[in-house]
Design an enzyme around this catalytic site. Structure first.
Site, PDB file in Angstrom:
ATOM      1  N   PRO A   2      -9.077  16.984  13.252  1.00  0.00           N
ATOM      2  CA  PRO A   2      -8.018  17.683  13.993  1.00  0.00           C
ATOM      3  C   PRO A   2      -7.054  18.365  13.027  1.00  0.00           C
ATOM      4  CG  PRO A   2      -8.297  15.430  14.782  1.00  0.00           C
ATOM      5  CD  PRO A   2      -9.087  15.548  13.522  1.00  0.00           C
ATOM      6  N   GLU A   3      -6.721  19.615  13.303  1.00  0.00           N
ATOM      7  CA  GLU A   3      -5.765  20.333  12.481  1.00  0.00           C
ATOM      8  C   GLU A   3      -4.431  20.390  13.207  1.00  0.00           C
ATOM      9  OE1 GLU A   3      -7.425  23.945  10.783  1.00  0.00           O
ATOM     10  OE2 GLU A   3      -9.434  23.086  10.844  1.00  0.00           O
ATOM     11  N   LYS A  59      -0.446  17.314   9.651  1.00  0.00           N
ATOM     12  CA  LYS A  59      -1.454  16.600  10.440  1.00  0.00           C
ATOM     13  C   LYS A  59      -1.075  15.143  10.684  1.00  0.00           C
ATOM     14  CE  LYS A  59      -5.023  19.464   8.248  1.00  0.00           C
ATOM     15  NZ  LYS A  59      -6.249  19.452   7.412  1.00  0.00           N
ATOM     16  N   HIS A  93     -16.196   1.351  18.031  1.00  0.00           N
ATOM     17  CA  HIS A  93     -15.382   1.997  16.992  1.00  0.00           C
ATOM     18  C   HIS A  93     -13.891   2.008  17.331  1.00  0.00           C
ATOM     19  CE1 HIS A  93     -19.143   3.134  15.198  1.00  0.00           C
ATOM     20  NE2 HIS A  93     -19.463   3.917  16.217  1.00  0.00           N
ATOM     21  N   ARG A 112     -15.610   6.859  11.619  1.00  0.00           N
ATOM     22  CA  ARG A 112     -15.768   6.755  10.163  1.00  0.00           C
ATOM     23  C   ARG A 112     -14.691   5.893   9.494  1.00  0.00           C
ATOM     24  NH1 ARG A 112     -17.504  12.635   7.905  1.00  0.00           N
ATOM     25  NH2 ARG A 112     -18.222  11.309   6.196  1.00  0.00           N
ATOM     26  N   ARG A 264     -16.841  23.510   1.530  1.00  0.00           N
ATOM     27  CA  ARG A 264     -16.735  23.757   2.970  1.00  0.00           C
ATOM     28  C   ARG A 264     -17.391  25.088   3.312  1.00  0.00           C
ATOM     29  NH1 ARG A 264     -11.428  22.179   1.533  1.00  0.00           N
ATOM     30  NH2 ARG A 264     -10.692  20.245   2.487  1.00  0.00           N
TER      31      ARG A 264
END
Length: 277
Positions: A2-3, A59, A93, A112, A264
């Site tokens: 998420p940005e 963020k 998770h 993750r 990237r």
């Protein structure tokens, strides 16, 4: 990951649901996500706190308490934060359950486990989270072409890479750097040292414009956010260049190309963002 626009939407959705609520108990299912302090202390001092509001910087999200203490967090790559009724089945998770008065839970889910939480007391200096090193917000009026040129003009790295430097501008990642450079008509691999004043002007104009667009197009109702379990963002189909390699440019119909920069992928239009000779 998420940005800034997505994190801002999360804040707008969650804040009204948690503000004024007292934390009844805390359950940590995986201690890796707790960066500060230790797990036992974290659980002890978080329990009983009353939430006043929620803020965002870059963020990062921060939950503020009536006591003056704060809980800072970063979602990183796959983190999700949701308010759910306590009888909702706990999905795989899920690493943190914060029980709120009234029957809801604030849950942190992260495949993750890269996300982190820091509990900071009101008199504790924040030299842990990294927020003290963040640059200007993308919507800050101080983010001018002069600021960008002063900070980046002598950098030999590509402008694409430098838009990700959180110490210069906080909150921009791979998606919005592609969208910003496309809107500004700048080839992503252009070295900062090779940019002219007109390009710095266009960049300074397009950064807040595209970030504001990202917030507006991602806006959704709390019910929609919960139904999508915090994974769906509404503007994905409307992105103009990111993720559109081999598709026609929406402006000139040239085929969108993809290159790798700084590990990237970077998508761009070879006509609208011509490489400097």
């Amino acid at each position: 990951m998420p940005e800034m626009p997505e994190v801002e939407i999360i804040r707008r959705i969650l804040e009204p649901q948690i503000a004024g609520k007292k934390i009844e108990t805390v359950e940590i299912l995986h201690n890796q996500i707790i960066a500060h302090p230790d797990m036992e202390t974290f659980t002890e001092i978080l329990t009983g706190q009353t939430i006043t509001n929620m803020s965002r910087k870059g963020k990062f999200l921060t939950i503020h308490f009536k006591s003056g203490d704060n809980l800072a967090l970063h979602l990183r790559m796959t983190g999700r934060l949701l308010v759910m009724p306590k009888d909702t089945p706990v999905e795989k998770h899920t690493h943190l359950l914060i029980y709120l008065e009234g029957g809801n839970q604030l849950r942190y889910i992260d495949v993750r486990r890269f996300g982190r939480f820091w509990y900071l007391k009101k008199d504790e200096t924040d030299d842990l989270t990294g927020q003290d090193k963040l640059g200007l917000e993308p919507l800050d009026e101080k983010l001018t072409s002069t600021y960008l040129k002063e900070k980046l003009g002598k950098k030999k790295k590509s402008i694409k890479d430098m838009l990700h430097d959180q110490s210069i501008i906080a909150g921009i990642g791979n998606i919005y750097s592609d969208e910003i450079l496309y809107a500004a008509g700048i080839y992503p691999e252009t070295k900062c040292t090779a940019m002219d004043d007109e390009e710095w002007d266009r960049l300074a104009k397009k950064i807040p414009e595209i970030i504001a667009w990202g917030i507006d197009t991602n806006e959704m109702k709390p019910e929609e956010y919960l139904e999508g379990k915090g994974k769906e963002y509404r503007n994905i189909p409307h992105l103009r260049v990111y993720g559109r390699a081999d598709q026609p440019c929406l402006v000139c119909q040239a085929v969108i190309e993809k290159i790798s920069l700084g590990g990237r992928s970077s998508c761009y239009c070879p006509e609208c963002q011509r490489k400097k000779l």
